[in-house]
Write a protein that holds these residues in place. Sequence first.
Motif, PDB file in Angstrom:
ATOM      1  N   LEU A 190       0.804  -1.457   0.026  1.00 61.67           N
ATOM      2  CA  LEU A 190      -0.028   0.027   0.269  1.00 61.67           C
ATOM      3  C   LEU A 190       0.722   1.193  -0.268  1.00 61.67           C
ATOM      4  N   GLY A 191       2.123   1.303   0.485  1.00 59.81           N
ATOM      5  CA  GLY A 191       2.858   2.566   0.812  1.00 59.81           C
ATOM      6  C   GLY A 191       3.650   2.462  -0.756  1.00 59.81           C
ATOM      7  N   ARG A 192       3.682   1.629  -1.670  1.00 58.60           N
ATOM      8  CA  ARG A 192       4.257   1.354  -2.650  1.00 58.60           C
ATOM      9  C   ARG A 192       3.765   1.710  -3.536  1.00 58.60           C
ATOM     10  N   PHE A 193       2.055   1.610  -3.211  1.00 58.48           N
ATOM     11  CA  PHE A 193       1.144   2.582  -4.435  1.00 58.48           C
ATOM     12  C   PHE A 193       0.983   4.066  -4.122  1.00 58.48           C
ATOM     13  N   LEU A 194       0.620   4.328  -2.569  1.00 56.06           N
ATOM     14  CA  LEU A 194      -0.173   5.133  -2.310  1.00 56.06           C
ATOM     15  C   LEU A 194       1.755   6.476  -3.356  1.00 56.06           C
ATOM     16  N   LYS A 195       2.443   5.806  -3.208  1.00 57.03           N
ATOM     17  CA  LYS A 195       3.833   6.715  -3.747  1.00 57.03           C
ATOM     18  C   LYS A 195       3.593   6.973  -5.429  1.00 57.03           C
ATOM     19  N   ALA A 196       3.643   5.749  -5.601  1.00 50.82           N
ATOM     20  CA  ALA A 196       3.194   6.014  -7.605  1.00 50.82           C
ATOM     21  C   ALA A 196       2.332   6.611  -7.636  1.00 50.82           C
ATOM     22  N   PHE A 197       1.431   6.459  -6.898  1.00 48.91           N
ATOM     23  CA  PHE A 197      -0.175   6.933  -6.708  1.00 48.91           C
ATOM     24  C   PHE A 197      -0.492   8.278  -6.798  1.00 48.91           C
ATOM     25  N   ALA A 198       1.060   8.654  -5.910  1.00 50.03           N
ATOM     26  CA  ALA A 198       0.577  10.752  -6.540  1.00 50.03           C
ATOM     27  C   ALA A 198       1.528  10.868  -6.440  1.00 50.03           C
ATOM     28  N   PHE A 199       2.855  10.209  -7.286  1.00 50.73           N
ATOM     29  CA  PHE A 199       3.888  10.479  -8.685  1.00 50.73           C
ATOM     30  C   PHE A 199       2.761  10.945  -9.957  1.00 50.73           C
ATOM     31  N   MET A 200       2.129   9.817  -9.913  1.00 49.59           N
ATOM     32  CA  MET A 200       1.373   9.948 -11.160  1.00 49.59           C
ATOM     33  C   MET A 200       0.703  10.610 -11.023  1.00 49.59           C
ATOM     34  N   PHE A 201      -0.411  11.325 -10.748  1.00 46.39           N
ATOM     35  CA  PHE A 201      -1.485  11.612  -9.990  1.00 46.39           C
ATOM     36  C   PHE A 201      -0.941  13.981 -10.554  1.00 46.39           C
ATOM     37  N   CYS A 202      -0.127  13.882  -9.074  1.00 47.70           N
ATOM     38  CA  CYS A 202       0.356  15.460  -9.771  1.00 47.70           C
ATOM     39  C   CYS A 202       1.002  15.228 -11.075  1.00 47.70           C
ATOM     40  N   ILE A 203       1.440  14.442 -11.729  1.00 48.97           N
ATOM     41  CA  ILE A 203       2.007  14.544 -12.969  1.00 48.97           C
ATOM     42  C   ILE A 203       1.276  14.578 -14.197  1.00 48.97           C
ATOM     43  N   ILE A 204       0.382  14.080 -14.365  1.00 53.14           N
ATOM     44  CA  ILE A 204      -0.594  13.813 -15.117  1.00 53.14           C
ATOM     45  C   ILE A 204      -2.179  15.084 -14.867  1.00 53.14           C
ATOM     46  N   SER A 205      -2.057  15.976 -12.888  1.00 61.62           N
ATOM     47  CA  SER A 205      -2.764  16.815 -12.946  1.00 61.62           C
ATOM     48  C   SER A 205      -1.577  18.269 -14.185  1.00 61.62           C
ATOM     49  N   ILE A 206      -0.638  18.278 -13.726  1.00 62.57           N
ATOM     50  CA  ILE A 206       0.208  19.307 -13.316  1.00 62.57           C
ATOM     51  C   ILE A 206      -0.300  19.626 -15.301  1.00 62.57           C
ATOM     52  N   LEU A 207       0.185  17.803 -16.094  1.00 63.33           N
ATOM     53  CA  LEU A 207      -0.330  18.665 -17.342  1.00 63.33           C
ATOM     54  C   LEU A 207      -1.028  18.776 -18.521  1.00 63.33           C
ATOM     55  N   ALA A 208      -2.173  17.640 -17.455  1.00 65.26           N
ATOM     56  CA  ALA A 208      -3.715  18.770 -18.148  1.00 65.26           C
ATOM     57  C   ALA A 208      -3.497  20.048 -18.206  1.00 65.26           C
ATOM     58  N   PHE A 209      -3.281  20.446 -16.243  1.00 59.44           N
ATOM     59  CA  PHE A 209      -3.467  22.178 -16.164  1.00 59.44           C
ATOM     60  C   PHE A 209      -2.967  22.505 -17.766  1.00 59.44           C
ATOM     61  N   VAL A 210      -1.643  22.510 -17.937  1.00 62.85           N
ATOM     62  CA  VAL A 210      -0.350  23.273 -18.655  1.00 62.85           C
ATOM     63  C   VAL A 210      -1.539  23.063 -20.499  1.00 62.85           C
ATOM     64  N   THR A 211      -1.792  21.700 -20.618  1.00 64.23           N
ATOM     65  CA  THR A 211      -2.726  21.897 -21.385  1.00 64.23           C
ATOM     66  C   THR A 211      -3.635  22.513 -21.722  1.00 64.23           C
ATOM     67  N   ASP A 212      -4.815  22.232 -20.608  1.00 66.32           N
ATOM     68  CA  ASP A 212      -5.727  22.949 -20.832  1.00 66.32           C
ATOM     69  C   ASP A 212      -5.888  24.948 -20.484  1.00 66.32           C
ATOM     70  N   ALA A 213      -4.730  24.860 -19.999  1.00 65.01           N
ATOM     71  CA  ALA A 213      -3.666  26.638 -20.215  1.00 65.01           C
ATOM     72  C   ALA A 213      -3.955  27.009 -21.593  1.00 65.01           C
ATOM     73  N   PHE A 214      -2.802  26.585 -22.438  1.00 64.48           N
ATOM     74  CA  PHE A 214      -2.315  26.494 -23.548  1.00 64.48           C
ATOM     75  C   PHE A 214      -3.229  26.039 -24.436  1.00 64.48           C
ATOM     76  N   ASP A 215      -4.667  25.338 -24.578  1.00 62.86           N
ATOM     77  CA  ASP A 215      -5.839  25.522 -24.905  1.00 62.86           C
ATOM     78  C   ASP A 215      -6.189  26.605 -25.268  1.00 62.86           C
ATOM     79  N   SER A 216      -6.925  27.076 -24.438  1.00 64.53           N
ATOM     80  CA  SER A 216      -7.798  28.157 -24.166  1.00 64.53           C
ATOM     81  C   SER A 216      -7.360  29.391 -23.944  1.00 64.53           C
ATOM     82  N   LEU A 217      -6.357  29.733 -23.510  1.00 63.86           N
ATOM     83  CA  LEU A 217      -5.643  31.259 -23.348  1.00 63.86           C
ATOM     84  C   LEU A 217      -6.063  31.762 -24.763  1.00 63.86           C
ATOM     85  N   GLY A 218      -5.555  31.682 -25.875  1.00 66.16           N
ATOM     86  CA  GLY A 218      -5.279  32.262 -26.764  1.00 66.16           C
ATOM     87  C   GLY A 218      -7.138  32.988 -26.747  1.00 66.16           C
ATOM     88  N   MET A 219      -7.923  31.703 -26.751  1.00 62.02           N
ATOM     89  CA  MET A 219      -9.019  32.554 -27.189  1.00 62.02           C
ATOM     90  C   MET A 219      -9.589  33.232 -25.907  1.00 62.02           C
TER      91      MET A 219
END
Length: 110
Positions: free
Chosen positions: A12-41
């Motif tokens: 469970l400890g190994r899973f939660l560490k990997a989950f937290a890392f993946m969650f942060c990376i995916i959230s950051i990528l989604a934010f940056v992608t959405d920001a660049f996608d809608s910022l021009g408009m």
Amino acid sequence: MMRPGLMTRYLLGRFLKAFAFMFCIISILAFVTDAFDSLGMLLRVSSAPFPVLLAYLWLKVPFWAIKAVPVATLLATLFIATDLIRSGEWIAAQASGFRPGEMARPFFIG
């Protein structure tokens, strides 16, 4: 209430560490992608100052975070399972008496 065993806490400890890392990376990528996608408009249509637009984009983070949870869970599970198999821990745990269902339970708990 029974306390979880050593193997359950370890997995469970190994899973939660990997989950937290993946969650942060995916959230950051989604934010940056959405920001660049809608910022021009937003800059063309709105006359709001840039900090207000940035705050608007930041308020969309919970929406993307909810969408990131299943993907982060899948990636963390695959990452930990393949790491356990590659390092031989999966076979060693089975040889010591753990059933595969017992070893997969922490992933479902997580």
